[in-house]
Design an enzyme around this catalytic site. Structure first.
Site, PDB file in Angstrom:
ATOM      1  N   CYS A  98      -0.956   7.665   8.134  1.00  0.00           N
ATOM      2  CA  CYS A  98      -2.262   7.565   7.518  1.00  0.00           C
ATOM      3  C   CYS A  98      -3.186   7.089   8.741  1.00  0.00           C
ATOM      4  O   CYS A  98      -2.683   6.398   9.770  1.00  0.00           O
ATOM      5  CB  CYS A  98      -2.104   6.399   6.680  1.00  0.00           C
ATOM      6  SG  CYS A  98      -1.386   6.893   4.912  1.00  0.00           S
ATOM      7  N   CYS A 102       0.739  -1.311   0.189  1.00  0.00           N
ATOM      8  CA  CYS A 102      -0.057  -0.100  -0.208  1.00  0.00           C
ATOM      9  C   CYS A 102       0.902   1.363   0.151  1.00  0.00           C
ATOM     10  O   CYS A 102       0.572   2.264  -0.793  1.00  0.00           O
ATOM     11  CB  CYS A 102      -0.849  -0.095   1.227  1.00  0.00           C
ATOM     12  SG  CYS A 102      -2.115   1.420   1.263  1.00  0.00           S
ATOM     13  N   CYS A 138       8.377   2.634   5.745  1.00  0.00           N
ATOM     14  CA  CYS A 138       7.133   2.548   4.646  1.00  0.00           C
ATOM     15  C   CYS A 138       8.030   2.410   3.275  1.00  0.00           C
ATOM     16  O   CYS A 138       7.398   2.167   2.208  1.00  0.00           O
ATOM     17  CB  CYS A 138       6.412   3.676   4.549  1.00  0.00           C
ATOM     18  SG  CYS A 138       7.152   5.386   4.255  1.00  0.00           S
ATOM     19  N   CYS A 151      -3.583   3.598   9.726  1.00  0.00           N
ATOM     20  CA  CYS A 151      -1.983   2.925  10.339  1.00  0.00           C
ATOM     21  C   CYS A 151      -1.417   3.543  11.602  1.00  0.00           C
ATOM     22  O   CYS A 151      -0.201   3.412  11.674  1.00  0.00           O
ATOM     23  CB  CYS A 151      -1.260   2.886   9.124  1.00  0.00           C
ATOM     24  SG  CYS A 151      -1.621   1.829   7.729  1.00  0.00           S
TER      25      CYS A 151
END
Length: 231
Positions: free
Chosen positions: A191, A103, A219, A194
């Site tokens: 986000c 993602c 990430c 998360c």
């Protein structure tokens, strides 16, 4: 070993050494750097990764910073086709099952990669004490993850040696805007799906990708931290 410089000196080095410098903006550390950079350069280019999954408070924070400093903030968005394909195949919350890398690659890495093609340096708010993956983070480094055959990309981490307490002391002393989620227990903000608030005895990044092993919680923006820690 390179001498430890003040964040302001690292910023001066970045702006004096490169023609096209981009400053990454998302959290408290980044707005401290914006505040410093606006006193150093007249050409402060700031970008923010708009993943489409940020908190409402974060979007308001972006506007607050834009108006406070009178700067433009480039919002980088994911490719619509890639995002549609992921959601169609795996739904909106596949990262809880498969890990966050896929993602994040679509929502963060690819937009950033396209943006940095037009720059020869970028600035981040990373700190060494934020994560096990950042304990050896230098104040500046060659970013092998985003360099290409056309040019080397330098990455500057001016706050590498600062603590969270120093960041917040600067914010309070200089009337720097901050995300109001910090007042609700969110120490590190990404986000919405998360990120969770942390307790009084938890590490500041314990609320980021909390379902994953902590040494893998990058990430991809800072994937070279993982490479370095494995050496």
């Amino acid at each position: 070993m390179s001498p430890i410089l003040s964040p302001q000196d690292v910023l001066k080095q970045a702006y004096e050494s490169h023609d096209h410098v981009a400053l990454s903006f998302s959290g408290a550390e980044d707005v401290v750097l914006i505040d410093m950079a606006c006193n150093i350069s007249e050409d402060v280019q700031v970008f923010c990764l708009d993943t489409g999954r940020l908190h409402p408070e974060t979007y308001r924070f972006i506007e607050e910073v834009r108006e406070h400093y009178g700067i433009d903030i480039d919002l980088l968005h994911p490719d619509a086709d890639s995002l549609t394909s992921l959601v169609k195949q795996k739904g909106l919350f596949s990262f809880y099952r498969d890990g966050h890398q896929e993602c994040c690659s679509i929502r963060k890495i690819e937009p950033l990669k396209k943006y940095l093609v037009n720059h020869d340096a970028w600035i981040t708010g990373q700190r060494q004490d934020q994560s096990p993956t950042r304990v050896e983070l230098p104040q500046y480094q060659l970013d092998t993850a985003f360099s290409d055959e056309r040019r080397d990309l330098m990455k500057y981490n001016p706050l590498s040696y600062w603590s969270s307490a120093q960041v917040w002391q600067y914010i309070r002393s200089n009337d720097v805007p901050y995300n109001k989620l910090h007042d609700q227990g969110y120490m590190s903000i990404g986000c919405e799906p998360c990120t969770r608030a942390t307790g009084p005895n938890e590490h500041e990044r314990a609320g980021r990708w909390w379902w994953e092993e902590e040494t893998q919680r990058e990430c991809g923006l800072h994937i070279i931290n993982l490479d370095t820690s494995d050496q």
